[in-house]
Design a protein around this motif. Structure first.
Motif, short mmCIF file in Angstrom:
data_model
loop_
_atom_site.label_atom_id
_atom_site.label_comp_id
_atom_site.label_asym_id
_atom_site.label_seq_id
_atom_site.Cartn_x
_atom_site.Cartn_y
_atom_site.Cartn_z
N GLY A 254 -19.04 -47.92 -33.51
CA GLY A 254 -17.85 -48.06 -32.67
C GLY A 254 -17.02 -49.29 -32.98
O GLY A 254 -15.86 -49.37 -32.60
N ARG B 296 -11.71 -47.84 -38.53
CA ARG B 296 -11.65 -46.47 -39.04
C ARG B 296 -10.22 -45.96 -39.08
O ARG B 296 -9.67 -45.57 -38.06
CB ARG B 296 -12.49 -45.54 -38.16
N HIS C 177 -0.92 -57.13 -27.31
CA HIS C 177 -2.07 -56.47 -27.92
C HIS C 177 -2.65 -55.38 -27.02
O HIS C 177 -3.10 -54.35 -27.50
CB HIS C 177 -3.17 -57.48 -28.24
N GLU C 178 -2.66 -55.63 -25.73
CA GLU C 178 -3.26 -54.64 -24.84
C GLU C 178 -2.49 -53.33 -24.88
O GLU C 178 -3.08 -52.25 -24.82
CB GLU C 178 -3.33 -55.19 -23.41
N ARG D 291 -3.71 -51.52 -27.85
CA ARG D 291 -5.06 -50.96 -27.67
C ARG D 291 -4.97 -49.65 -26.90
O ARG D 291 -5.62 -48.67 -27.27
CB ARG D 291 -5.94 -51.96 -26.90
N ASP D 292 -4.16 -49.64 -25.85
CA ASP D 292 -4.03 -48.42 -25.07
C ASP D 292 -3.28 -47.35 -25.86
O ASP D 292 -3.57 -46.17 -25.74
CB ASP D 292 -3.31 -48.73 -23.74
N LYS E 231 -5.71 -45.64 -28.18
CA LYS E 231 -6.56 -44.69 -27.46
C LYS E 231 -5.79 -43.41 -27.15
O LYS E 231 -6.30 -42.31 -27.33
CB LYS E 231 -7.05 -45.31 -26.15
N ASP F 129 -9.13 -51.81 -33.19
CA ASP F 129 -8.76 -51.33 -31.87
C ASP F 129 -7.25 -51.19 -31.71
O ASP F 129 -6.78 -50.81 -30.63
CB ASP F 129 -9.31 -52.28 -30.79
#
Lengths: 567, 567
Positions: free
Chosen positions: A123, A127, A334-335, A338-339, A342, A368
């Motif tokens: 994790g 990737r 950055h947050e 990250r979201d 996802k 991430d």
């Protein structure tokens, strides 16, 4: 050995998870200092009689830049845990380097002295989509690639190519135009199209988004985009769109609502407004640069985030696009990214996320956030050497080696390696109109690692200064195209597509760099094969020595399709 | 100047957001190389006639370790964007250092040469709870602190303090025992209690969790914990629990279910099982170390994650705890900790998240995971100097300065600075039973920055080797306590609690470190006040020069409560 030059820190480009079972460990030493370097490593829980049971393996010298040598080793720890240190060996001394500093002998009595890569977690692995390694991109500025449907022309549209590009003129390029030239791209050897923005906007460049959920009517409608993606995919071509999430356009409805209603607008927190009513002079809100028509979006606000993440998902879900290029990516928090990752990967796991960052980008490439950034350090190095003659062979080699060691290898494999774009002078212009220089640029770019991108028209020898000059109408009349350059680029692409070594298999090594002669010899190789690139940036013929081990072997000149014997 | 020694990279401990408006920029140079260093900086969009409009400000030398000098500057960019470089000045030369390397003159024509801190986003700021900076912790190993309710004694419980601690004996310590000694802690000056695990488990240390949602019946029940937290909060004492999320205990029901049902267990993916049926010999699943009774949890599995995040929230929501200490934190994947942080902060924004990491921990301290780690580099440095005499004053100064520059300042302010724990020899034992050395350890720890922690009993002079020796029953009989040491620690705590400078206000500087004399002079200071710590680690009286600017000023000996004039 010079202790001050030695550098290593875990969990960045110096120690990272390469694949499911493999860690890459690198170290930096002063150039020419060490004769060899060993990696001392082991499982932290393997002990015998109060001594840690470590093994030692040789590290490979992976390159040198102007100040430093770099060494690397790959290890696959059985229980995925690793503690490690380095043995630096010169003629005069042997030094152990570990987390707690330098030692005369390996301090095996206390593992706290050593570096720690605590656990190889799948994790935590960076990737990126596998397909990116094998993709060659083609960047299209849609207003200027091809006008396929005159009915969509905005008012005042000029006849194709009838005038120089300006910041505000229109020539009617559209999606139908691109569809009708997909075979041209396929024939060239392209496997990915990157569009600058196509969402509803005011300008010809469309970076001033009015509606993130609509296609600009000048370019077509949603059905046309759907058809485009389908036709591109049928030809094995991926599609990447450009998203401007740092700021909206002035005419973005929520911003207009705030301008109109001020503090009572339900969008008042979508931006960074200093006080109400909103002032434009002096600027009363955060913007991109000092551009009052580009209000900065408040990406921490839940509604804004929800809206933009939905944008990120919508165009994948409904149109099956394969990538997002993110404008001004480093000025967004950055947050948010990250979201965003996802959200995007939830809809399409192998969607490519590419950030526009001109600087050192490791903080966004931690697995991430982004899969890659636009590799401008590569661009600058290549342009300075091949096009502008600003640096010579050794300095260029230094830039390339430095760049390779600025990121993990799996990041380099998917780096977006561009030579030019809608934001730079065209490469032919930068090369002083020398086609030979342009050819060398392409030859290096298309034999180097990463995911290269060709800016529309560069392959047929279009010229032009930075914006607006670089945004001229694509020349479709073959008489106006440099067909010989086109054939050369096509040849390079057919080679890249045929030989995995030219893409991202095997290792890249610079065998020779000579600033006096201004020559360079580099190679991509695995255990079986080697492909060599020889560069002569001087005005006269030069001899470049081949690596010893190739003497007497037979080879093939890939560009000329000729066999030869090396001597 | 030695170019190989110069180091800077943005977005880590060298360039970070300190507070809402302030960036801290640091650089490293070879020790003694530069006379002074300036920070060249500006907004990337401020240009005039093709030149970037940068300003230059002096940087402050913030310390030196054995190889390097460190410089720092604080800047508050008006539009939150920053590009920057460094001007390194020695007697002989002036060098510009920026992202693209070294220059003779600032390359103001191309901003791509400079370092980039793209945007000061509040959301990207590392934000630990404010209260942690002012907290002094007390670590309690609950089985050995106080037996408050004999009815809870497990079978075979020994009379309090009647035997040496062993890995398996029990003395019946419990929560009621701690409640009844809260006034002792309050009187000492403690403001936070950190418990090693209290959840249902098999061993006396309770790191082998059986049920994360239950309190071990030996320690009490949920009502007792609720009472404890209430009583602690009433005294201004925070409460931190210990969570073992890397692995469960052998008797954890899901693991037992897998052992029993094998592949048909609905928990089969909760662990990392190699094949079914589960083998214990040779080990057929991942564990902590090679400990078959501690099966590693699969923290990427959605059900496991959901369960553990609920654990993280439950004890805050229902019991109002203030912090989580995370065992073996670096062997769990980063994504788990990102989600853990979100879950925890959602329930209590100022909950403290503390990871157990013995090594360099920057990858977990990027604002999205932990608030702090257990600062073992501090521990080791302090023990080696004060307790073990393994290093001398200059080396100790180097360790401390190096540690300060290994992380951003806002991280250092909440670092969990321990001297001993349930996993180490007791400090008195490490000090060769020298109480003077223990006093120096406490004096340094309690005047240094961060969030210090006292291991139960160290303040009354308990001795003991590493586990199990360090886990003896707390001595409550004052005749068995070193009351003089206790008074000394209490005095230090009252000073720390009275003077913000002794906590995390002002700057820490080492003014003098002399390995020959083995003396050290350090200070915490702001513009108005300075508190000086003078250390003599030798066997005889020594003189240590005071900083020049203090000559002739009046001062106060805080330990002796005496005024004096400095000369």
């Amino acid at each position: 050995m010079l202790r001050e030059a030695v550098y290593h820190r875990p969990k960045n480009e110096f120690a990272y998870i390469y694949d499911e079972k493999t860690l890459h460990i690198r170290i930096r030493t002063k150039k020419g200092d060490a004769e060899r370097v060993n990696l001392i490593h082991g499982d932290p829980y393997d002990w015998e009689e109060g001594k840690w049971l470590a093994q030692s393996i040789p590290m490979k010298k992976s390159g040198s830049d102007s100040l430093f040598d770099y060494y690397m080793a790959a290890v696959s720890p059985s229980f995925r845990r690793l503690r490690y240190g380095f043995e630096l060996i010169s003629e005069k001394e042997t030094l152990i380097y570990a987390e707690k500093g330098f030692f005369e002998e390996a301090p095996l009595d206390d593992i706290a002295n050593f570096f720690c890569f605590p656990y190889l977690h799948e994790g935590d692995r960076f990737r990126a989509p596998e397909w990116v390694k094998d993709t060659v991109w083609y960047q299209i500025f849609p207003e200027r690639f091809a006008n396929g449907n005159a009915e969509l022309n905005p008012p005042g549209t000029l006849p194709w190519g009838s005038a120089d590009p300006t910041p505000s003129n229109f020539f009617g390029g559209d999606l139908e135009g691109v569809i009708s030239h997909l075979d041209y791209l396929k024939d060239l050897g392209i496997s990915g199209v990157y569009f600058t923005p196509i969402f509803k906007a005011y300008s010809n460049h469309k970076y001033d988004t009015i509606d993130y959920m609509e296609i600009d009517p000048q370019f077509g409608d949603k059905a046309t985009l759907k058809l485009f993606v389908k036709e591109a995919h049928a030809r094995g071509i991926k599609v990447m769109l450009d998203a401007v999430f740092n700021h909206s356009g002035y005419l973005f409805e929520p911003f207009q609502d705030v301008l109109e209603k001020g503090e009572t607008s339900s969008y008042k927190d979508w931006f960074h407004i200093y006080e109400f009513p909103v002032q434009e002079e002096p600027l009363g809100y955060d913007t991109f640069a000092y551009e009052k028509t580009m209000p900065k979006l408040n990406t921490r606000h839940p509604e804004v985030k929800k809206y933009l993440l939905e944008v990120g998902q919508y165009w994948i879900r409904e149109f099956d696009i394969d990538g997002w290029r993110l404008d001004v990516a480093n000025e967004v928090d950055h947050e948010f990214w990250r979201d965003f990752r996802k959200a995007v990967k939830e809809v399409k796991e192998d969607c490519y996320i590419l950030g526009e960052i001109w600087h050192d980008s490791m903080p966004w490439l931690t697995g991430d956030q982004f899969d890659a950034v636009m590799n401008y350090p590569f661009t600058n190095g290549a342009l300075n050497f091949f096009a502008k003659d600003k640096i010579r062979a050794e300095e260029f080699a230094s830039v390339i080696v430095n760049g390779m060691h600025a990121y993990p290898q799996n990041i380099n494999e998917v780096a977006f390696n561009l030579l030019g774009s809608h934001d730079t002078d065209r490469i032919l212009t930068l090369s002083g109109d020398s086609k030979e220089r342009v050819k060398q640029l392409f030859a290096f770019q298309l034999s180097f690692s990463g995911s290269p991108c060709i800016y529309y028209g560069d392959e047929i020898g279009m010229a032009g200064d930075n914006d607006p000059g670089c945004r001229a109408c694509m020349v479709w009349d073959e008489d106006g195209q440099d067909r010989e350059l086109h054939a050369f680029v096509k040849k390079l692409l057919s080679l890249r597509n045929a030989y995995p070594l030219l893409r991202n298999e095997g290792e890249f090594t610079i065998y020779h760099a000579d600033s006096a002669d201004n020559t360079l010899l580099y190679a991509k190789e695995n255990e079986k094969e080697i492909i060599i690139g020889a560069v002569n940036q001087s005005e006269s013929a030069k001899e470049i020595p081949l690596p010893h081990e190739l003497r007497g072997k037979s080879g093939r000149d890939l560009l000329k399709d000729l066999d030869f014997a090396a001597d």
